[in-house]
Design an enzyme around this catalytic site. Structure first.
Site, PDB file in Angstrom:
ATOM      1  N   ASN A   8      60.597  50.124  36.567  1.00 43.65           N
ATOM      2  CA  ASN A   8      59.150  50.189  36.756  1.00 43.65           C
ATOM      3  C   ASN A   8      58.888  50.603  38.206  1.00 43.65           C
ATOM      4  O   ASN A   8      58.984  49.792  39.115  1.00 43.65           O
ATOM      5  CB  ASN A   8      58.526  48.809  36.464  1.00 43.65           C
ATOM      6  CG  ASN A   8      57.033  48.786  36.758  1.00 43.65           C
ATOM      7  OD1 ASN A   8      56.407  49.848  36.937  1.00 43.65           O
ATOM      8  ND2 ASN A   8      56.461  47.594  36.825  1.00 43.65           N
ATOM      9  N   LYS A  10      56.152  51.380  39.523  1.00 38.62           N
ATOM     10  CA  LYS A  10      54.814  51.000  40.014  1.00 38.62           C
ATOM     11  C   LYS A  10      54.160  52.228  40.667  1.00 38.62           C
ATOM     12  O   LYS A  10      54.374  53.333  40.209  1.00 38.62           O
ATOM     13  CB  LYS A  10      54.917  49.803  40.957  1.00 38.62           C
ATOM     14  CG  LYS A  10      55.753  48.681  40.343  1.00 38.62           C
ATOM     15  CD  LYS A  10      55.622  47.381  41.046  1.00 38.62           C
ATOM     16  CE  LYS A  10      56.463  46.343  40.312  1.00 38.62           C
ATOM     17  NZ  LYS A  10      56.187  44.993  40.703  1.00 38.62           N
ATOM     18  N   HIS A  94      50.853  44.621  32.326  1.00 40.24           N
ATOM     19  CA  HIS A  94      51.679  44.195  33.451  1.00 40.24           C
ATOM     20  C   HIS A  94      50.863  43.242  34.324  1.00 40.24           C
ATOM     21  O   HIS A  94      49.649  43.392  34.462  1.00 40.24           O
ATOM     22  CB  HIS A  94      52.141  45.398  34.285  1.00 40.24           C
ATOM     23  CG  HIS A  94      53.104  45.004  35.359  1.00 40.24           C
ATOM     24  ND1 HIS A  94      52.691  44.498  36.568  1.00 40.24           N
ATOM     25  CD2 HIS A  94      54.457  44.993  35.372  1.00 40.24           C
ATOM     26  CE1 HIS A  94      53.768  44.204  37.285  1.00 40.24           C
ATOM     27  NE2 HIS A  94      54.847  44.501  36.593  1.00 40.24           N
ATOM     28  N   GLU A  96      50.351  42.963  37.366  1.00 41.61           N
ATOM     29  CA  GLU A  96      49.481  43.573  38.391  1.00 41.61           C
ATOM     30  C   GLU A  96      48.206  44.128  37.775  1.00 41.61           C
ATOM     31  O   GLU A  96      47.149  44.105  38.392  1.00 41.61           O
ATOM     32  CB  GLU A  96      50.279  44.648  39.151  1.00 41.61           C
ATOM     33  CG  GLU A  96      51.262  44.015  40.120  1.00 41.61           C
ATOM     34  CD  GLU A  96      52.616  44.709  40.208  1.00 41.61           C
ATOM     35  OE1 GLU A  96      52.708  45.902  39.869  1.00 41.61           O
ATOM     36  OE2 GLU A  96      53.600  44.036  40.601  1.00 41.61           O
ATOM     37  N   GLU A 166      57.692  38.230  32.242  1.00 43.02           N
ATOM     38  CA  GLU A 166      57.747  38.363  33.694  1.00 43.02           C
ATOM     39  C   GLU A 166      56.912  37.256  34.335  1.00 43.02           C
ATOM     40  O   GLU A 166      55.692  37.403  34.473  1.00 43.02           O
ATOM     41  CB  GLU A 166      57.162  39.712  34.127  1.00 43.02           C
ATOM     42  CG  GLU A 166      57.941  40.909  33.663  1.00 43.02           C
ATOM     43  CD  GLU A 166      57.677  42.128  34.551  1.00 43.02           C
ATOM     44  OE1 GLU A 166      58.640  42.640  35.123  1.00 43.02           O
ATOM     45  OE2 GLU A 166      56.514  42.531  34.693  1.00 43.02           O
ATOM     46  N   GLY A 172      58.646  40.561  42.494  1.00 40.20           N
ATOM     47  CA  GLY A 172      58.674  41.038  43.874  1.00 40.20           C
ATOM     48  C   GLY A 172      58.884  39.940  44.906  1.00 40.20           C
ATOM     49  O   GLY A 172      58.697  40.170  46.098  1.00 40.20           O
ATOM     50  N   SER A 211      62.275  40.105  40.022  1.00 40.56           N
ATOM     51  CA  SER A 211      63.364  39.999  41.003  1.00 40.56           C
ATOM     52  C   SER A 211      64.757  40.159  40.387  1.00 40.56           C
ATOM     53  O   SER A 211      65.712  39.499  40.804  1.00 40.56           O
ATOM     54  CB  SER A 211      63.261  38.685  41.775  1.00 40.56           C
ATOM     55  OG  SER A 211      62.060  38.666  42.533  1.00 40.56           O
TER      56      SER A 211
HETATM   57  P1  PGA Z   1      60.400  43.300  40.710  1.00 46.10           P
HETATM   58  O1  PGA Z   1      59.199  43.774  39.756  1.00 46.10           O
HETATM   59  O2  PGA Z   1      61.689  43.679  40.014  1.00 46.10           O
HETATM   60  O3  PGA Z   1      60.193  44.057  41.993  1.00 46.10           O
HETATM   61  O4  PGA Z   1      60.288  41.823  40.871  1.00 46.10           O
HETATM   62  C1  PGA Z   1      59.289  43.662  38.374  1.00 46.10           C
HETATM   63  C2  PGA Z   1      58.019  44.151  37.718  1.00 46.10           C
HETATM   64  O5  PGA Z   1      56.924  43.941  38.273  1.00 46.10           O
HETATM   65  O6  PGA Z   1      58.062  44.762  36.631  1.00 46.10           O
END
Ligand code: PGA
Length: 251
Positions: A8, A10, A94, A96, A166, A172, A211
């Site tokens: 992903n 983003k 997602h 976000e 998630e 993150g 993560s």
């Molecule tokens: P990350 O993000 O691996 O940077 O924690 C995962 C995601 O938001 O899909």
């Protein structure tokens, strides 16, 4: 059922950098029994596709889609438009998008249904916040998110969607969920899916995100009921992501 790892990106990598990423990633050796997809920004999808050429991996994914196929929806992109580009998977809901763009469970459900109707597999993202977890509400929250998201989806024998668990606090943050907790949550999700889809639920991949990196990927992917991973930060460097994909399969 192969495990799947979805990168992903983003809001990173416009068409130029996306093309460079794919050129570099094509040199990476990938395990045969692993499916790899890349969720690129809309505007970079054509560049990813063009650079892939005949390569079978990574498979093309999008990060969002609207619930109508055309109409007066300024700024939106529809499932059928994504299909024209050869997109196979599309993230929906997602964290976000839920927390920054205000997407609701209802919107997520409409998007997931529209994607399925268009022939694109929705990757439905769910997960509790840190506060919900502290209050002991994680399972309740995730159960509800999954129930609502799959309401309009049909199970016709083949897997109608992918579910990505998630936990919001793990995204993150460098602090992944423990494999034990992921397993428990994935079992809970599988139970919800069984009620809705019956035996088809066994074919639905439930993947973990938050993560994930080269050091922890194998532990997640060898955990019962974890059928893949959604990888953000650790997917941005093509060589490191290639390494992560190889580390996902026991040698
Ligand atoms: P990350 O993000 O691996 O940077 O924690 C995962 C995601 O938001 O899909």
């Amino acid at each position: 059922m192969k495990n799947i790892i979805i990168a992903n990106w983003k809001m990173y990598y416009g068409p130029v950098k996306a093309g460079a990423w794919v050129r570099a990633f094509r040199r990476e050796r990938l395990p045969k029994d692993l499916e790899v997809a890349v969720a690129a920004p809309f505007i970079s999808l054509p560049a990813v596709r063009a650079t892939l050429g005949r390569a079978l991996a990574p498979v093309l994914a999008a990060q969002d889609a609207f619930w109508a196929n055309e109409g007066a929806y300024t700024g939106e992109v529809s499932p059928t438009m994504l299909l024209e580009l050869g997109v196979s998977y599309c993230l929906v809901g997602h964290s976000e998008r839920r927390h920054i763009m205000g997407e609701t469970d209802e919107m997520v459900a409409k998007k997931a249904r529209a994607l399925q109707l268009a022939g694109i597999s929705p990757v439905i993202c769910v997960g509790e916040t840190e506060v919900e977890r502290r209050r002991g509400n994680s399972k309740k929250v995730v159960r509800q998110q999954v129930q609502k998201a799959v309401e309009g989806i049909k199970g016709d024998g083949k897997a109608p969607a992918i579910i990505a668990y998630e936990p919001v606090w793990a995204i993150g943050s460098g602090k992944p969920c423990s494999a034990y907790d992921a397993r428990e949550m994935h079992e809970t999700i599988r139970t919800v899916l069984k009620k809705k889809f019956g035996s088809t639920a066994d074919a639905i991949r439930i993947i973990y995100g938050g993560s994930v990196d080269t050091r922890n990927i194998l532990e997640f992917l060898t955990t019962t009921d974890v059928d893949g991973a959604l990888v953000g930060g650790a997917s941005l460097d093509p060589r490191a992501f290639g390494l992560l994909c190889r580390a996902a399969v026991p040698s």
